[in-house]
Write an enzyme that holds these catalytic residues in place. Structure first.
Site, PDB file in Angstrom:
ATOM      1  CG  ASP A  51      -2.023  -1.041   1.130  1.00 60.87           C
ATOM      2  OD1 ASP A  51      -2.350  -1.446  -0.003  1.00 60.87           O
ATOM      3  OD2 ASP A  51      -2.541  -1.439   2.186  1.00 60.87           O
ATOM      4  CE1 TYR A 109       4.084  -6.332   4.163  1.00 61.13           C
ATOM      5  CE2 TYR A 109       3.526  -8.670   4.180  1.00 61.13           C
ATOM      6  CZ  TYR A 109       3.574  -7.447   3.527  1.00 61.13           C
ATOM      7  OH  TYR A 109       3.119  -7.347   2.242  1.00 61.13           O
TER       8      TYR A 109
END
Length: 248
Positions: A51, A109
């Protein structure tokens, strides 16, 4: 010939990895640089979308081109051409059918939290001033591995065929003056990590009980989970591939 390119980027100035109309993306920036150097249109396929504002300390993409005789020289020239917020680490030939997205075995992540104002991390960490119960947050994080359907953490409007993910590890760690959430899975849904972190923070703040997490997941309702945390503190830190991608 098919090539994999390993890179990293600070996502602050980009509207994510993927090309978008009237927006600057990492993919578009890289394709422009390759076209400048190779003088042919190059379509780069990434390991997945990130994103707007999300960073990657390790990212892979693939592209097809004629034989490139001096890969180290091309890496040097790419880094000379690209802005300072994108760096190319490696470029190597792979199997003709190797795919940066579909061949990935796992992705990892990190999400970075600071608990007091810090001028050196304000752009890449999320500030949470209130006291957090790290033990409860880790208890909840560990319980994520028992589940597979994570629709409650997915962006509402998405075209995925399944909400199933295999979470291999999830843990909060103290790193000097930061709290870092680390998570690894075979795949992630859009907005999933940010929604998980937001929910775990609410548990750490005492707004949600650890026991409620299972009810939230089973509900499959995004509205029951916590608020998504800001993108600026999220890092894609690793992508694992089978060794067979380099076999011809």
């Amino acid at each position: 010939m098919r090539y994999f390119i390993e890179l990293a980027y600070n996502g602050s100035a980009y509207h994510g990895w993927q090309n978008q109309p009237d927006a600057v993306s990492v993919q578009g920036t890289l394709e422009t640089a390759l076209f400048t150097l190779l003088q042919v249109p190059i379509s780069v396929v990434g390991a997945g979308r990130t994103d707007a504002g999300v960073h990657a300390t390790q990212y892979f993409a693939h592209f097809d081109a004629e034989i490139l005789p001096d890969l180290q020289q091309l890496i040097f020239r790419l880094n000379s051409l690209l802005a300072s917020d994108i760096v190319v680490y490696n470029l190597f030939e792979v199997h003709p059918e190797a795919h940066a997205r579909f061949d990935a075995i796992s992705r990892s992540y990190e999400y970075h939290i600071i608990q007091q104002k810090d001028p050196f991390f304000y752009e890449t960490a999320h500030l949470v001033k209130n006291e957090l119960d790290l033990d409860k947050m880790n208890l909840a994080a560990f319980s994520l591995k028992k589940h597979t359907d994570f629709k409650c953490f997915s962006k509402s409007k998405t075209d995925v065929k399944t909400y199933n993910c295999d979470i291999k590890s999830a843990i909060w760690e103290k790193q000097e003056n930061k709290l870092v959430f680390k998570i690894t899975a075979d795949r992630f849904l859009r907005n999933m990590v940010r929604a998980i972190v937001g929910t775990l923070l609410e548990i750490g703040l005492g707004k949600i009980q650890v026991e409620q997490l299972e009810e939230i997941i089973k509900s499959r309702d995004r509205q029951n989970a916590g608020t998504s945390v800001p993108a600026k503190a999220l890092f894609l830190t690793g992508i694992e591939y089978p060794k067979t991608i380099v076999e011809k």
